[in-house]
Write a protein that holds these residues in place. Structure first.
Motif, short mmCIF file in Angstrom:
data_model
loop_
_atom_site.label_atom_id
_atom_site.label_comp_id
_atom_site.label_asym_id
_atom_site.label_seq_id
_atom_site.Cartn_x
_atom_site.Cartn_y
_atom_site.Cartn_z
N GLU A 1 0.84 -1.21 0.00
CA GLU A 1 0.00 0.00 0.00
C GLU A 1 0.87 1.25 0.00
O GLU A 1 0.61 2.20 -0.74
CB GLU A 1 -0.92 0.02 1.22
N PHE A 2 1.92 1.24 0.83
CA PHE A 2 2.82 2.39 0.88
C PHE A 2 3.49 2.61 -0.46
O PHE A 2 3.59 3.76 -0.93
CB PHE A 2 3.87 2.20 1.98
N ALA A 3 3.94 1.53 -1.09
CA ALA A 3 4.59 1.65 -2.40
C ALA A 3 3.62 2.23 -3.42
O ALA A 3 4.01 3.08 -4.23
CB ALA A 3 5.10 0.28 -2.86
N GLU A 4 2.36 1.80 -3.38
CA GLU A 4 1.36 2.32 -4.32
C GLU A 4 1.11 3.80 -4.10
O GLU A 4 1.08 4.59 -5.06
CB GLU A 4 0.05 1.54 -4.17
N VAL A 5 0.95 4.20 -2.85
CA VAL A 5 0.72 5.62 -2.54
C VAL A 5 1.94 6.45 -2.94
O VAL A 5 1.81 7.53 -3.53
CB VAL A 5 0.38 5.82 -1.04
N ASN A 6 3.10 5.95 -2.64
CA ASN A 6 4.34 6.66 -2.98
C ASN A 6 4.49 6.81 -4.50
O ASN A 6 4.86 7.88 -4.98
CB ASN A 6 5.54 5.93 -2.39
N ASP A 7 4.18 5.75 -5.25
CA ASP A 7 4.25 5.81 -6.72
C ASP A 7 3.26 6.84 -7.27
O ASP A 7 3.58 7.58 -8.20
CB ASP A 7 3.95 4.45 -7.34
N GLN A 8 2.06 6.89 -6.71
CA GLN A 8 1.06 7.85 -7.17
C GLN A 8 1.50 9.28 -6.86
O GLN A 8 1.27 10.19 -7.67
CB GLN A 8 -0.30 7.54 -6.54
N ALA A 9 2.12 9.49 -5.71
CA ALA A 9 2.62 10.83 -5.36
C ALA A 9 3.72 11.24 -6.34
O ALA A 9 3.74 12.38 -6.82
CB ALA A 9 3.15 10.84 -3.93
N GLU A 10 4.61 10.32 -6.66
CA GLU A 10 5.68 10.62 -7.62
C GLU A 10 5.12 10.92 -9.00
O GLU A 10 5.60 11.82 -9.69
CB GLU A 10 6.67 9.46 -7.69
N ALA A 11 4.10 10.17 -9.42
CA ALA A 11 3.48 10.40 -10.73
C ALA A 11 2.86 11.79 -10.81
O ALA A 11 2.84 12.41 -11.87
CB ALA A 11 2.41 9.35 -11.01
N GLY A 12 2.39 12.30 -9.69
CA GLY A 12 1.82 13.64 -9.65
C GLY A 12 2.83 14.71 -9.33
O GLY A 12 2.49 15.89 -9.19
N ALA A 13 4.10 14.32 -9.19
CA ALA A 13 5.19 15.24 -8.85
C ALA A 13 4.88 15.98 -7.55
O ALA A 13 5.09 17.18 -7.43
CB ALA A 13 5.47 16.21 -9.98
N LEU A 14 4.36 15.23 -6.56
CA LEU A 14 4.00 15.80 -5.27
C LEU A 14 4.75 15.08 -4.16
O LEU A 14 5.11 13.90 -4.30
CB LEU A 14 2.50 15.65 -5.02
N SER A 15 4.95 15.78 -3.05
CA SER A 15 5.49 15.09 -1.88
C SER A 15 4.43 14.13 -1.38
O SER A 15 3.23 14.27 -1.68
CB SER A 15 5.85 16.10 -0.78
N LEU A 16 4.85 13.16 -0.61
CA LEU A 16 3.91 12.20 -0.06
C LEU A 16 2.86 12.90 0.79
O LEU A 16 1.66 12.60 0.70
CB LEU A 16 4.66 11.14 0.75
N SER A 17 3.28 13.87 1.59
CA SER A 17 2.34 14.62 2.44
C SER A 17 1.32 15.39 1.61
O SER A 17 0.12 15.36 1.89
CB SER A 17 3.09 15.60 3.35
N GLU A 18 1.80 16.08 0.58
CA GLU A 18 0.88 16.88 -0.25
C GLU A 18 -0.09 15.97 -1.00
O GLU A 18 -1.27 16.27 -1.13
CB GLU A 18 1.65 17.76 -1.23
N TYR A 19 0.42 14.84 -1.50
CA TYR A 19 -0.46 13.90 -2.19
C TYR A 19 -1.56 13.39 -1.26
O TYR A 19 -2.74 13.43 -1.61
CB TYR A 19 0.35 12.71 -2.74
N CYS A 20 -1.18 12.96 -0.07
CA CYS A 20 -2.17 12.45 0.90
C CYS A 20 -3.15 13.54 1.31
O CYS A 20 -4.35 13.29 1.43
CB CYS A 20 -1.46 11.87 2.12
#
Length: 112
Positions: free
Chosen positions: A31-50
């Motif tokens: 789950e963490f890897a998926e969230v992290n990949d989605q944040a990277e795809a959006g060029a966002l930090s993990l915090s900003e993505y969440c």
């Protein structure tokens, strides 16, 4: 707006409502890897993505943003051909169809 960003000495002003509250969640490694990949795809930090996902705000992938910019550029060139060349006026119907298709593609990317 610049008045809000800078204080009277020209320094950045402090945020009157700083982000001091936290939400802690537990995720599996996948789950963490998926969230992290989605944040990277959006060029966002993990915090900003969440933050955006939790608050129901839009997250657009960097690839989609690049594609939309390119489609807008192509549409601008099509308009230029139509407005500034005789061939553009001869092919007005085709130009209108192309612009309609480009607009549809941009709308489709924007809604994802």
């Amino acid at each position: 707006m610049t008045d809000q960003l800078h204080d009277h000495c020209g320094r950045f002003a402090r945020n009157p409502d700083p982000r001091g509250k936290r939400i802690n969640i537990r995720l599996t490694a996948s789950e963490f890897a998926e969230v992290n990949d989605q944040a990277e795809a959006g060029a966002l930090s993990l915090s900003e993505y969440c933050r955006r996902r939790v608050l129901g705000r839009r997250v657009m992938s960097q690839t989609d943003q690049v594609m939309i910019r390119e489609l807008r550029r192509i549409a601008g060139l099509q308009k230029h051909l139509f407005n500034d060349t005789e061939a553009g006026k001869v092919h007005a119907q085709e130009t209108a169809e192309i612009l309609h298709l480009i607009k549809g593609a941009i709308m489709g990317l924007s809604e994802r």
